[in-house]
Enzyme design. Structure first.
Site, short mmCIF file in Angstrom:
data_model
loop_
_atom_site.label_atom_id
_atom_site.label_comp_id
_atom_site.label_asym_id
_atom_site.label_seq_id
_atom_site.Cartn_x
_atom_site.Cartn_y
_atom_site.Cartn_z
N THR A 177 -70.42 -55.17 -11.99
CA THR A 177 -71.98 -55.76 -12.52
C THR A 177 -72.52 -55.24 -13.77
OG1 THR A 177 -73.19 -54.60 -10.55
CG2 THR A 177 -72.10 -57.34 -10.51
N GLU A 321 -69.85 -62.03 -8.59
CA GLU A 321 -69.48 -61.74 -7.18
C GLU A 321 -68.45 -63.58 -6.51
OE1 GLU A 321 -72.75 -58.69 -6.68
OE2 GLU A 321 -71.74 -60.90 -8.44
N LYS A 429 -94.33 -62.17 -4.91
CA LYS A 429 -95.44 -62.45 -3.53
C LYS A 429 -96.62 -62.30 -4.09
CE LYS A 429 -91.21 -60.56 -1.75
NZ LYS A 429 -90.37 -60.55 -2.81
N TRP A 434 -95.14 -67.23 -1.98
CA TRP A 434 -94.40 -67.51 -3.00
C TRP A 434 -93.89 -67.96 -3.95
CZ3 TRP A 434 -88.23 -66.69 -0.49
CH2 TRP A 434 -88.60 -65.46 0.34
#
Length: 534
Positions: A177, A321, A429, A434
């Site tokens: 990654t 992944e 936040k 959110w």
């Protein structure tokens, strides 16, 4: 039923047998290379023979430090088919990260483009396990122990006439990654996983790759297997067009025109660059679809391709992944009579989960309903989803009870369309609520004067975090802060609007072209606390 293993060699042998005259086109520095599948197969078998003569055996890692070219495609099949492990190395990582992943993977041989050697040369003394270098491309052979010329090595080698029968769970390849914090994390792919993933790319509900296509992966071959396109395109007998070293948007437009490309894939910044060329020149491409992934594409970009350039624009989602394709945004038949707004919402989403995988949303340990509003971290299961990182304790954080916790905050609507709200680290936040930075970015980029936009949460003394927006204007275009805020006010509540909009020359990006919002957060972390960093 027969218990036949699902192996990469079966893809290679099928292509070799049934499509010997199909073409592979590879753009070089000063010329274009063309190979039939039969010629490609011979070169690939010779590469396997050359690696075997260097002592490479079952499970040994072979690293590639290459552009998207024919040599890389030869390694894609020649390394795993013989039972070794293909390790594609991100050429854009920081030097210390490159050294880390080569040593962590314990690469035995590196296949390197000579033009990229200046990046690796200072690191060579640190590479503990590398015994040989195969150098491709133009130029002199570098003066380093174990250096061999790639072309000479494969021409002198005896082709590997037959590939071994392996366990289908044998490792095929690995990719690390492009971590924004800490060392990159390694993901290992198996023959079974890549076989099934390649099958999926032939489904009409996903990419629908076939022998009628000419496929151009702009997405780097060092990045998550170029989204699996090289494996699947060869298996299905498609013409494969490889863009070579550092292609410009102009180079890509020329390749797509000259080679009659039908499917091309890249991140949003690639398509933004191509859109500039097409707007400036009025040229037309005949893609049956432009595949976009890596990060969310703004609605304005989708409309530009579909309405101005008449090219279907297909959103896809995945990660290292997930091998990587996990979802694709195609319209269900139920949405055919829907409004333009509803159709665009589906096209701009991350789409429907591809067959073979399972998804759920989770927040505070509870499963979140699919109502299009409730957001939670997306978790995935399936036969081409990793179940751990390679020798990395961080596996415990990401892989829990048989699920991959993606780190992506999403909603899923009643039709099953996934909408990424944010990364868990990027969601803003504010006052216990959110705010989606992605939604704000896409709305800003719908303005005709805006080329790029990024929104990050920065500390606020009262609200914990507040959104701060960064805008890159198109060359010669203007848009005032008031104008952009008025645009956002049409779609967002007042408390969701950015506290400020700053104009910058370029949004920082990761090595694979995604917005590097951490850099903006770090630089402007005191902006709303009174310490305004320029």
């Amino acid at each position: 039923m027969m218990k036949t293993p699902l192996l990469l060699r079966h893809l290679f042998e099928y292509a070799e047998t049934y499509f010997p005259s199909e073409e592979i086109v590879s753009r070089g520095y000063d010329n274009t290379y063309r190979f039939s599948y039969a010629e490609y197969a011979e070169r690939t078998r010779r590469l396997s023979g050359a690696l075997s003569s260097l002592g490479v055996g079952l499970g040994d890692r072979v690293g590639t430090f290459l552009w998207n070219d024919h040599v890389h495609l030869e390694a894609y099949f020649g390394v795993p088919a013989m039972g070794a492990v293909l390790h594609t190395i991100n050429i854009r990582l920081a030097p210390e990260q490159i050294a880390y992943i080569i040593n962590h993977a314990e690469d035995r041989v590196l296949v390197v483009d000579r033009t990229l050697w200046p990046i690796l040369a200072p690191l060579a003394p640190q590479l503990k396990t590398v015994k040989a270098f195969l150098f491709s491309g133009p130029g002199q052979l570098p003066d380093v122990p174990g250096a061999l010329d790639y072309e000479a090595a494969i021409q002198q080698a005896t082709p590997m006439s037959s590939y071994p029968d392996l366990d289908e769970n044998h490792p095929l390849g690995m990719c690390y990654t492009s971590a924004t914090t800490g060392n990159p994390k390694g993901v290992v792919y198996t023959h079974r996983g890549i076989y099934l993933h390649s099958l999926t790319l032939g489904l009409a509900n996903t990419m629908g790759l076939s022998m009628e296509d000419a496929v151009l992966p702009v997405v780097p071959m060092f990045h998550v297997n170029a989204w699996g396109l090289p494996f699947a395109a060869l298996w299905y007998g498609a013409k494969i067009v490889l863009p070579g070293p550092a292609p410009t948007p102009r180079d890509l437009v020329d390749l797509m025109k000259d080679e009659k490309v039908t499917v091309a894939a890249g991140v949003p910044t690639v398509w933004l660059g191509l859109s500039r060329v097409l707007e400036q020149t009025g040229e037309r491409l005949f893609l049956r679809e432009a595949v976009c992934g890596g990060s969310a594409a703004p609605e304005g970009l989708i409309r530009r391709f579909e309405e101005e350039f008449h090219i279907p624009f297909v959103h896809a989602y995945g990660m290292t992944e997930t091998s990587p394709i996990a979802s694709v945004a195609r319209l269900k038949r139920a949405l055919v009579p829907a409004s333009d707004q509803e159709k665009m919402a589906a096209k701009a989403s991350q789409g429907l989960l591809v067959p073979g995988l399972t998804v759920r949303l989770e927040r505070d340990g509870q499963e979140v309903p699919w109502d299009g509003e409730s957001a939670g971290e997306m978790c995935l299961q399936g036969p081409w989803i990793a179940d751990e990182y390679y020798r990395d304790a961080r596996s415990e954080e990401a892989f829990v009870d048989g699920w991959l916790h993606t780190g992506d905050v999403a909603t899923i609507d009643k039709n099953g369309y996934i909408h990424i709200v944010d990364r868990t680290r990027d969601v803003i936040k504010s006052g216990g609520e959110w705010i989606s930075s992605v939604d704000l970015e896409n709305a800003l980029m719908s303005h005709p004067a805006v080329f790029e936009a990024a929104v990050v949460g920065v500390p606020h003394p009262k609200w914990d975090e507040r959104p701060l927006a960064f805008v890159v204007l198109k060359e010669g275009a203007t848009a005032s802060k008031e104008e952009l805020l008025a645009l956002l006010a049409q779609k967002f509540a007042k408390w969701q609007l950015p506290d400020d909009i700053l104009y910058i020359d370029e949004v920082p990006k990761t090595t694979v072209g995604k917005f590097l919002k951490r850099a903006l957060r770090d630089q402007y972390q005191h902006y709303l606390a009174g310490e305004r960093d320029a």
